[in-house]
Design a protein around this motif. Structure first.
Motif, PDB file in Angstrom:
ATOM      1  N   GLN A   1       0.968  -1.331  -0.295  1.00 43.59           N
ATOM      2  CA  GLN A   1      -0.257  -0.114   0.013  1.00 43.59           C
ATOM      3  C   GLN A   1       0.821   1.508  -0.112  1.00 43.59           C
ATOM      4  O   GLN A   1       0.261   1.967  -0.504  1.00 43.59           O
ATOM      5  N   TYR A   2       1.894   1.272   0.815  1.00 43.63           N
ATOM      6  CA  TYR A   2       3.028   2.027   0.714  1.00 43.63           C
ATOM      7  C   TYR A   2       3.493   2.169  -0.904  1.00 43.63           C
ATOM      8  O   TYR A   2       3.632   3.361  -1.730  1.00 43.63           O
TER       9      TYR A   2
ATOM     10  N   ILE B   1       0.752   4.737  -3.017  1.00 44.71           N
ATOM     11  CA  ILE B   1       1.390   5.847  -2.960  1.00 44.71           C
ATOM     12  C   ILE B   1       1.960   6.107  -3.581  1.00 44.71           C
ATOM     13  O   ILE B   1       1.988   7.404  -4.016  1.00 44.71           O
TER      14      ILE B   1
ATOM     15  N   GLU C   1       0.779   6.652  -7.164  1.00 40.30           N
ATOM     16  CA  GLU C   1      -0.030   7.914  -7.062  1.00 40.30           C
ATOM     17  C   GLU C   1       0.749   9.223  -7.045  1.00 40.30           C
ATOM     18  O   GLU C   1      -0.132  10.032  -7.898  1.00 40.30           O
ATOM     19  N   GLN C   2       1.625   9.444  -6.362  1.00 40.75           N
ATOM     20  CA  GLN C   2       1.907  10.181  -5.965  1.00 40.75           C
ATOM     21  C   GLN C   2       2.873  10.965  -7.806  1.00 40.75           C
ATOM     22  O   GLN C   2       2.485  12.461  -7.817  1.00 40.75           O
TER      23      GLN C   2
ATOM     24  N   LEU D   1      -4.897   9.455  -5.563  1.00 39.37           N
ATOM     25  CA  LEU D   1      -3.127   9.999  -4.253  1.00 39.37           C
ATOM     26  C   LEU D   1      -4.620   9.912  -2.858  1.00 39.37           C
ATOM     27  O   LEU D   1      -3.708   9.725  -1.691  1.00 39.37           O
ATOM     28  N   ARG D   2      -5.122  11.048  -2.871  1.00 38.53           N
ATOM     29  CA  ARG D   2      -5.846  10.394  -1.226  1.00 38.53           C
ATOM     30  C   ARG D   2      -5.878   8.971  -0.892  1.00 38.53           C
ATOM     31  O   ARG D   2      -6.374   9.045   0.078  1.00 38.53           O
TER      32      ARG D   2
ATOM     33  N   ALA E   1      -5.192   6.941  -2.028  1.00 41.40           N
ATOM     34  CA  ALA E   1      -3.932   5.898  -1.836  1.00 41.40           C
ATOM     35  C   ALA E   1      -3.677   6.077   0.525  1.00 41.40           C
ATOM     36  O   ALA E   1      -3.390   5.186   0.548  1.00 41.40           O
ATOM     37  N   ILE E   2      -3.243   7.285  -0.040  1.00 34.68           N
ATOM     38  CA  ILE E   2      -2.983   7.854   1.946  1.00 34.68           C
ATOM     39  C   ILE E   2      -3.710   7.590   2.387  1.00 34.68           C
ATOM     40  O   ILE E   2      -3.272   6.259   3.698  1.00 34.68           O
TER      41      ILE E   2
ATOM     42  N   LEU F   1       0.916  10.595   8.121  1.00 38.39           N
ATOM     43  CA  LEU F   1       0.410  10.012   6.925  1.00 38.39           C
ATOM     44  C   LEU F   1      -1.662  10.986   6.832  1.00 38.39           C
ATOM     45  O   LEU F   1      -2.101  11.361   6.031  1.00 38.39           O
TER      46      LEU F   1
ATOM     47  N   ALA G   1      -2.473  13.710   3.674  1.00 43.84           N
ATOM     48  CA  ALA G   1      -3.065  13.606   2.927  1.00 43.84           C
ATOM     49  C   ALA G   1      -3.834  14.974   3.135  1.00 43.84           C
ATOM     50  O   ALA G   1      -4.573  14.969   1.971  1.00 43.84           O
TER      51      ALA G   1
ATOM     52  N   LEU H   1       6.295  10.909   3.637  1.00 48.58           N
ATOM     53  CA  LEU H   1       6.462  10.058   3.252  1.00 48.58           C
ATOM     54  C   LEU H   1       7.804   9.033   3.602  1.00 48.58           C
ATOM     55  O   LEU H   1       7.390   8.318   3.870  1.00 48.58           O
TER      56      LEU H   1
END
Length: 269
Positions: A11-12, A15, A18-19, A35-36, A38-39, A65, A69, A130
């Protein structure tokens, strides 16, 4: 079966992906949304596992986190508002409404919010957050848990009962509380989704229930946030036509969350 540590690490990495996608095309509303999400998904999984990690580690992950977000919250809120305004314009095709200038105003405002997320200082803040999350995840050791299937099943059940109880006693006029229940539903939904392999028979049903609660609370809070934002924009604009449109759409948002509240209790399960 994938380990808990691997799920969190994957999951990290989502992120990070998506960033990059957002940086490549910040003009696409779906990029900031994904992106939001995922965070927030990783934050939800961390919340679910709160009891299985050191308090200091949990608090650092949760806070960091959350900060990451929030960087994108104003832009995402504006994107939601633009979608609702577009739906209103579609439903009310009036030649004298001057929608073009109205949406140009929104486009300019979105560009300003988007640029704010891309300035070097903000991007550095996100990178720092991050990096800290990555470092904290490396320190977490879950080897003390003898039976993850049993633990996840128990925690899903506990959180589901807690969520339904909170929803059943929810005052839909209390918007901070509605938003709180919405966040609880998200945590349960994400956990039931990403930890489903441990309890496949129970997870899907719990995921559906959590999503229904999230959808009801989300529709109410989004409409309420839109209503407040539209009234604020109306008070700031000097264009009478834009002001009239903003107030009309605001009234439509108020009618929307009023209607949802009337039917919410009976339709979530």
């Amino acid at each position: 079966m994938m380990s808990i540590t691997t799920i969190l690490q994957q999951q990290y990495h989502s992120i990070q992906t998506e960033q990059i996608r957002y940086q490549n095309n910040p003009y696409d509303p779906e990029r900031v949304h994904d992106l939001r999400v995922a965070i927030r998904t990783l934050r939800g999984l961390v919340k679910f596992l709160k009891r299985e990690m050191p308090q200091e580690t949990y608090e650092t992950l949760d806070r960091t986190l959350s900060n990451a977000a929030k960087i994108f919250s104003p832009l995402r809120d504006l994107d939601v508002l633009i979608v609702e305004a577009g739906a209103f314009a579609y439903a009310h095709p009036e030649g004298k409404a001057n929608y073009r200038d109205f949406f140009k105003m929104f486009d300019n405002k979105r560009h300003e919010e988007m640029q704010q997320t891309l300035v070097d200082s903000v991007q550095q803040e996100l990178t720092t957050d991050l990096d800290q999350v990555k470092a904290q995840l490396k320190t977490v050791n879950f080897n003390h848990v003898p039976d993850w299937t049993k633990l996840i099943a128990k925690e899903l059940k506990r959180r589901k009962h807690q969520l339904i109880k909170q929803y059943d006693h929810l005052d839909f006029q209390d918007y901070p509380r509605v938003h709180h229940v919405r966040k609880k539903a998200k945590t349960l939904r994400y956990s039931a989704t990403y930890f489903a392999e441990f309890v496949p028979k129970k997870a899907e049903k719990i995921r559906r229930q959590a999503k229904r609660v999230q959808d009801v609370c989300g529709s109410i809070t989004d409409a309420h946030v839109n209503y407040v934002a539209l009234n604020q924009l109306a008070s700031q604009t000097t264009d009478d036509n834009n002001k009239a449109l903003l107030l009309r759409i605001a009234r439509a948002q108020r009618e929307k969350f009023t209607a949802i509240k009337k039917s919410a209790k009976s339709n979530y399960l």
